[in-house]
Design a protein around this motif. Structure first.
Motif, PDB file in Angstrom:
ATOM      1  N   VAL A  33       0.829  -1.204   0.000  1.00 42.83           N
ATOM      2  CA  VAL A  33       0.000   0.000   0.000  1.00 42.83           C
ATOM      3  C   VAL A  33       0.863   1.254   0.000  1.00 42.83           C
ATOM      4  CG1 VAL A  33      -2.051  -0.983   1.074  1.00 42.83           C
ATOM      5  CG2 VAL A  33      -0.159  -0.209   2.505  1.00 42.83           C
ATOM      6  N   ARG A  34       2.184   1.067   0.167  1.00 41.60           N
ATOM      7  CA  ARG A  34       3.069   2.224   0.247  1.00 41.60           C
ATOM      8  C   ARG A  34       3.390   2.714  -1.160  1.00 41.60           C
ATOM      9  NH1 ARG A  34       8.437   3.608   0.675  1.00 41.60           N
ATOM     10  NH2 ARG A  34       9.082   1.546   0.008  1.00 41.60           N
ATOM     11  N   SER A  35       2.850   3.882  -1.483  1.00 43.36           N
ATOM     12  CA  SER A  35       3.078   4.397  -2.824  1.00 43.36           C
ATOM     13  C   SER A  35       4.373   5.197  -2.855  1.00 43.36           C
ATOM     14  CB  SER A  35       1.860   5.236  -3.234  1.00 43.36           C
ATOM     15  OG  SER A  35       2.272   6.410  -3.862  1.00 43.36           O
ATOM     16  N   VAL A  36       5.178   4.980  -3.897  1.00 45.58           N
ATOM     17  CA  VAL A  36       6.469   5.665  -4.011  1.00 45.58           C
ATOM     18  C   VAL A  36       6.336   6.898  -4.910  1.00 45.58           C
ATOM     19  CG1 VAL A  36       8.867   5.432  -4.723  1.00 45.58           C
ATOM     20  CG2 VAL A  36       7.717   3.500  -3.658  1.00 45.58           C
ATOM     21  N   VAL A  37       5.738   6.689  -6.062  1.00 44.77           N
ATOM     22  CA  VAL A  37       5.452   7.803  -6.965  1.00 44.77           C
ATOM     23  C   VAL A  37       3.981   7.705  -7.348  1.00 44.77           C
ATOM     24  CG1 VAL A  37       6.147   9.006  -9.062  1.00 44.77           C
ATOM     25  CG2 VAL A  37       7.781   7.540  -7.896  1.00 44.77           C
ATOM     26  N   SER A  38       3.260   8.826  -7.271  1.00 44.86           N
ATOM     27  CA  SER A  38       1.833   8.755  -7.576  1.00 44.86           C
ATOM     28  C   SER A  38       1.440   9.820  -8.595  1.00 44.86           C
ATOM     29  CB  SER A  38       1.013   8.895  -6.294  1.00 44.86           C
ATOM     30  OG  SER A  38       1.431  10.044  -5.609  1.00 44.86           O
ATOM     31  N   LYS A  39       0.225   9.713  -9.068  1.00 45.30           N
ATOM     32  CA  LYS A  39      -0.353  10.644 -10.050  1.00 45.30           C
ATOM     33  C   LYS A  39       0.564  10.798 -11.267  1.00 45.30           C
ATOM     34  CE  LYS A  39      -3.200  13.402  -6.924  1.00 45.30           C
ATOM     35  NZ  LYS A  39      -2.530  13.687  -5.651  1.00 45.30           N
ATOM     36  N   ILE A  40       1.027   9.660 -11.780  1.00 44.74           N
ATOM     37  CA  ILE A  40       1.886   9.701 -12.973  1.00 44.74           C
ATOM     38  C   ILE A  40       0.994   9.752 -14.203  1.00 44.74           C
ATOM     39  CG2 ILE A  40       3.638   8.481 -14.294  1.00 44.74           C
ATOM     40  CD1 ILE A  40       4.406   7.064 -11.692  1.00 44.74           C
ATOM     41  N   ASN A  41       1.150  10.789 -14.992  1.00 47.54           N
ATOM     42  CA  ASN A  41       0.485  10.854 -16.282  1.00 47.54           C
ATOM     43  C   ASN A  41       1.578  11.061 -17.313  1.00 47.54           C
ATOM     44  OD1 ASN A  41      -2.531  10.850 -15.969  1.00 47.54           O
ATOM     45  ND2 ASN A  41      -1.929  12.349 -14.424  1.00 47.54           N
ATOM     46  N   LEU A  42       1.759  10.076 -18.186  1.00 45.96           N
ATOM     47  CA  LEU A  42       2.818  10.268 -19.173  1.00 45.96           C
ATOM     48  C   LEU A  42       2.449   9.637 -20.501  1.00 45.96           C
ATOM     49  CD1 LEU A  42       4.721   7.512 -19.738  1.00 45.96           C
ATOM     50  CD2 LEU A  42       5.499   8.028 -17.466  1.00 45.96           C
ATOM     51  N   ASP A  43       3.014  10.191 -21.548  1.00 43.76           N
ATOM     52  CA  ASP A  43       2.876   9.649 -22.891  1.00 43.76           C
ATOM     53  C   ASP A  43       4.265   9.500 -23.472  1.00 43.76           C
ATOM     54  OD1 ASP A  43       0.039   9.465 -23.928  1.00 43.76           O
ATOM     55  OD2 ASP A  43       0.019  11.424 -22.940  1.00 43.76           O
ATOM     56  N   LEU A  44       4.515   8.367 -24.100  1.00 45.43           N
ATOM     57  CA  LEU A  44       5.779   8.176 -24.798  1.00 45.43           C
ATOM     58  C   LEU A  44       5.466   8.039 -26.278  1.00 45.43           C
ATOM     59  CD1 LEU A  44       7.359   5.532 -22.405  1.00 45.43           C
ATOM     60  CD2 LEU A  44       7.818   7.988 -22.459  1.00 45.43           C
ATOM     61  N   CYS A  88       9.881  14.254  -8.485  1.00 42.50           N
ATOM     62  CA  CYS A  88      10.136  15.286  -7.487  1.00 42.50           C
ATOM     63  C   CYS A  88       8.974  15.295  -6.510  1.00 42.50           C
ATOM     64  CB  CYS A  88      10.258  16.645  -8.198  1.00 42.50           C
ATOM     65  SG  CYS A  88      10.447  18.011  -7.084  1.00 42.50           S
ATOM     66  N   GLY A  89       9.271  15.091  -5.247  1.00 42.96           N
ATOM     67  CA  GLY A  89       8.228  15.121  -4.220  1.00 42.96           C
ATOM     68  C   GLY A  89       7.148  14.084  -4.441  1.00 42.96           C
ATOM     69  N   GLY A  90       7.534  12.875  -4.909  1.00 39.78           N
ATOM     70  CA  GLY A  90       6.579  11.789  -5.031  1.00 39.78           C
ATOM     71  C   GLY A  90       5.674  11.873  -6.232  1.00 39.78           C
ATOM     72  N   THR A  91       5.943  12.817  -7.151  1.00 40.63           N
ATOM     73  CA  THR A  91       5.167  12.809  -8.389  1.00 40.63           C
ATOM     74  C   THR A  91       6.084  13.123  -9.557  1.00 40.63           C
ATOM     75  OG1 THR A  91       3.173  13.595  -9.480  1.00 40.63           O
ATOM     76  CG2 THR A  91       4.457  15.221  -8.258  1.00 40.63           C
ATOM     77  N   LEU A  92       5.507  13.164 -10.766  1.00 37.90           N
ATOM     78  CA  LEU A  92       6.316  13.232 -11.968  1.00 37.90           C
ATOM     79  C   LEU A  92       6.078  14.559 -12.669  1.00 37.90           C
ATOM     80  CD1 LEU A  92       8.093  10.935 -13.112  1.00 37.90           C
ATOM     81  CD2 LEU A  92       6.255  10.443 -14.686  1.00 37.90           C
ATOM     82  N   THR A  93       7.161  15.289 -12.992  1.00 36.43           N
ATOM     83  CA  THR A  93       7.064  16.521 -13.760  1.00 36.43           C
ATOM     84  C   THR A  93       7.672  16.271 -15.120  1.00 36.43           C
ATOM     85  OG1 THR A  93       7.645  17.555 -11.679  1.00 36.43           O
ATOM     86  CG2 THR A  93       7.438  19.001 -13.583  1.00 36.43           C
ATOM     87  N   SER A  94       7.003  16.727 -16.160  1.00 36.46           N
ATOM     88  CA  SER A  94       7.514  16.505 -17.502  1.00 36.46           C
ATOM     89  C   SER A  94       7.910  17.840 -18.106  1.00 36.46           C
ATOM     90  CB  SER A  94       6.425  15.840 -18.352  1.00 36.46           C
ATOM     91  OG  SER A  94       6.818  15.813 -19.692  1.00 36.46           O
ATOM     92  N   GLY A  95       8.897  17.830 -18.982  1.00 40.35           N
ATOM     93  CA  GLY A  95       9.257  19.072 -19.639  1.00 40.35           C
ATOM     94  C   GLY A  95      10.498  18.911 -20.480  1.00 40.35           C
ATOM     95  N   SER A  96      10.825  19.927 -21.270  1.00 42.37           N
ATOM     96  CA  SER A  96      12.074  19.882 -22.013  1.00 42.37           C
ATOM     97  C   SER A  96      13.197  20.047 -20.998  1.00 42.37           C
ATOM     98  CB  SER A  96      12.113  21.000 -23.048  1.00 42.37           C
ATOM     99  OG  SER A  96      12.348  22.230 -22.404  1.00 42.37           O
ATOM    100  N   PRO A  97      14.392  19.536 -21.314  1.00 43.52           N
ATOM    101  CA  PRO A  97      15.484  19.597 -20.349  1.00 43.52           C
ATOM    102  C   PRO A  97      15.730  21.024 -19.852  1.00 43.52           C
ATOM    103  CG  PRO A  97      16.131  18.318 -22.268  1.00 43.52           C
ATOM    104  CD  PRO A  97      14.780  18.846 -22.551  1.00 43.52           C
TER     105      PRO A  97
END
Lengths: 318, 342
Positions: free
Chosen positions: A16-27, A207-216
């Motif tokens: 039940v221990r979530s490491v990273v949450s609310k991941i929304n990504l497209d590859l 970062c802080g348990g969630t995912l940030t997307s962006g250009s480098p």
């Protein structure tokens, strides 16, 4: 454009221990995406979950528009190849035999396997036993194994970790080329920020348990990268720490071609000298690098900066 | 000409000579097993005896009814044990795995102990006899390992659990021995020493049939077993259905090891030692080569071990397990020291 893989509101972790949450990504096809984050932030967990090696706590993963769980293991492996951080080194298999394991769900094809080894600059390793390979060589063989699966999506956990510096650049460049040539999506986790920022089209930052997307560049300018790594806001991920230089005691009038400038200045500062007003130090590239120092009309010539500096220090002390 | 045609694939293919050597040494061991014993019979007479030629009646009886079934049983049992040992070592990713380690032999022992020591005069157990109950014991033990294996993903953990299960079952067997009448204990102890004798023509075909089934299953799945060499998570990424492959392996092992143990008793060391020897001979981990090599080597060694055990002649023959352990332990030690971690 249709995404190769899409994650919707994904939470990954253990139990039940979530490491990273609310991941929304497209590859997307043809794109190299770096997964960044400090040690222990959950990069491997994200990759393992996307790969189907562990179940998500919540959310959906779509592979080619279909839930990843609706594929059989062999269907999945034809779409998705991976080299994770555990790099098994079984006794009694050669590099080529290891790469041939990548054809497990496809027709055996020695040429495809040799091709994959060539793509990873590892063709000369084909007949060597895995137990005889160095960590870096083993790593390239494992990436080649993933390539031999002829996947549409490649997930790599720290593909550069054991490689030497030139080979890191080489492997990442080849992966970027392959992505473009074969419309392959590549998602890789990496610690070398410099290379990540250079070779990836897009970065995902944990970062802080969630995912940030962006250009480098965006991640640097917005300060997100600095926050994730616990650095001050103005932190420059490309700058390397400077050595502790001794106090400055002298100056030389430096005349130096541009490609050498950075290295000559570093060498001088290490011995307490900075470019400025003083004896003329001329550096030319004839039969290697030649240093000539004009000391009041007396010309000292050497081929090593160290020797020149020794003479300078001696003159200074005397 | 393509670029890859310049790449010479000098990969270690197993030379034909090695296969011939393995095959011939098995045949040689079997011939020696037929010739030697309390009565020495020359090889040519063996041939005559087998083909119905002109030999003394006593020789024909010895060859046809005593030595031939015994040699055949030894060869089949040795091959089966070696094959099951190899499969277990791949399944658990551990060179210390073997039928005598993971509770299969212990399960069979419990079945045998129940049949021999309690031996009710009527009821299901008496009709099942030693053979049936030890086979069921082995099968149940492997099924238990299989159920646990669904939960415990890590090979090393499973190996330790198997060991613990073996100890527990052996403890139960000891208690049974303690309570049983002394004359019945002797029967159980001689079974537990392991023997290839006493498997006559009536039982040999059944043993052969069961073992052939297991060997065919083991040989036909060589690509699946190879993928297990990568470890489970890596095998999963190349598209191996880890759960179903694991089930198939456990099934194969249960058939092979269960059959051998039921007929011949818990034969020590062949299951662990022979795969290591075969690896040393073949120099490759691919099951395509390693499985047949293990089977041939196992058959040869089992026939030789049986020959050694009865060399003293008469009633003073050595227990088979003592011979296999005396031969097997130093070999394993030597191979493991030389070859490092396999």
């Amino acid at each position: 454009m249709r995404s190769t893989m899409r994650a919707i509101d994904l939470s990954v972790g253990y139990g039940v221990r979530s490491v990273v949450s609310k991941i929304n990504l497209d590859l997307y096809p043809g794109e190299v995406v770096s997964l960044l984050g400090p040690n222990g932030s959950g990069k491997s967990t994200v990759l393992r979950t996307l790969l189907g090696l562990q179940n998500p706590i919540q959310g959906d993963i779509l592979l080619m528009g279909r839930p990843v769980r609706s594929y059989s293991p062999s269907q999945r492996s034809r779409l998705m190849g991976a080299a994770m951080s555990d790099r098994p080194r079984p006794w009694g298999l050669t590099a080529l035999e290891m790469v041939e394991q990548g054809r497990f769900s496809r027709q055996p094809d020695e040429v495809a396997c040799l091709n994959a080894l060539r793509d990873m600059d590892a063709l000369d390793l084909s007949d060597r036993f895995l137990t005889e390979l160095s960590d870096g060589e083993l790593q390239r063989v494992h990436i080649a194994r993933a390539l031999a699966q002829e996947p549409s999506l490649l997930l790599l956990d720290e593909p550069t970790s054991f490689l030497d510096q030139p080979r890191r650049v080489e492997v990442l460049r080849r992966l970027a080329d392959l992505a473009r040539e074969r419309d392959l999506s590549v998602l890789l986790s990496i610690h070398d920020l410099d290379l990540a920022l250079t070779f990836s089209d897009r970065c995902l930052l944990i970062c802080g348990g969630t995912l940030t997307s962006g250009s480098p560049e965006d991640l640097v300018l917005s300060g997100a990268l600095a926050t994730a790594y616990g650095q001050p806001r103005g932190w420059d991920p490309l700058s390397h720490p400077e050595p502790d230089y001794p106090p400055v005691w002298g100056e030389v009038d430096l005349n130096c071609p541009k490609p050498l400038f950075r290295w000559v200045v570093r060498g001088l500062r290490r011995r307490g000298i900075v470019p400025g007003v003083g004896p003329a130090l001329k550096i030319e590239e004839v039969e290697g690098t030649m240093f000539s120092l004009d000391m009041d009309g007396k010309i000292l010539v050497t081929h090593r900066l160290d020797d020149l500096l020794d003479m300078l220090s001696e003159a200074h002390r005397g | 000409m393509n670029w890859y045609s310049t790449v010479t694939s000098s990969r270690a293919k197993v030379p034909l000579a090695l296969w011939l050597l393995l095959g011939l040494s098995m045949v040689g061991a079997m011939v020696a097993g037929l010739c030697l014993g309390s009565v020495s019979i020359p090889p040519l007479s063996i041939w005559s005896a087998l083909t119905g030629g002109d030999v003394p009646v006593s020789w024909r009886t010895i060859v046809m009814h005593l030595r031939l079934p015994r040699v055949l049983a030894a060869a089949m049992a040795g091959g089966g044990l070696a094959c099951s040992g190899l499969m277990m070592q791949t399944l658990f990713g551990n060179g210390l795995a073997g039928p005598s380690v993971l509770g299969v032999s212990s399960g069979a022992s419990l079945g045998a102990a129940l049949a021999l020591l309690l031996s009710p005069t009527e009821g299901v157990l008496s009709r099942l006899g030693l053979l049936g109950s030890s086979f069921i014991g082995a099968f149940l033990a492997m099924a238990l390992v299989a159920v646990v294996a669904e939960r415990v993903r890590k090979g090393a953990t499973l190996l330790i659990l198997g060991l613990m299960m073996g100890y527990t079952i052996n403890a139960v067997v000891s208690v049974l021995i303690q309570w049983a009448p002394a004359e019945r204990v002797h029967g159980f102890v001689s079974w537990s020493f392991g023997t290839f004798a006493g498997i006559g023509w009536d039982r040999l075909p059944w043993m052969g049939l069961a073992l052939s089934l297991g060997v065919v299953m083991a040989l036909s799945g060589h690509r699946l077993w190879d993928s297990f060499l990568l470890g489970e998570s890596c095998a999963a990424t190349v598209g191996a259905d880890v759960t179903s492959i694991r089930r198939r392996m456990i099934m194969t092992v249960a058939i092979l090891a269960g059959t051998v143990t039921a007929y011949c008793g818990p034969v020590a060391f062949l299951g662990i030692a022979v795969p290591h020897l075969a690896r040393g001979l073949i120099g490759s981990a691919r099951h395509r080569y390693l499985t047949p090599a293990s089977i041939l080597t196992g058959a040869t060694l089992a026939v030789l071990a049986d020959l050694f055990s009865r060399l003293p002649g008469g009633a003073s023959s050595l227990p088979l397990n003592a011979v296999t352990s005396l031969l097997g332990a130093p070999v394993v030690a030597w191979v493991v020291m030389r070859g490092g971690d396999r």
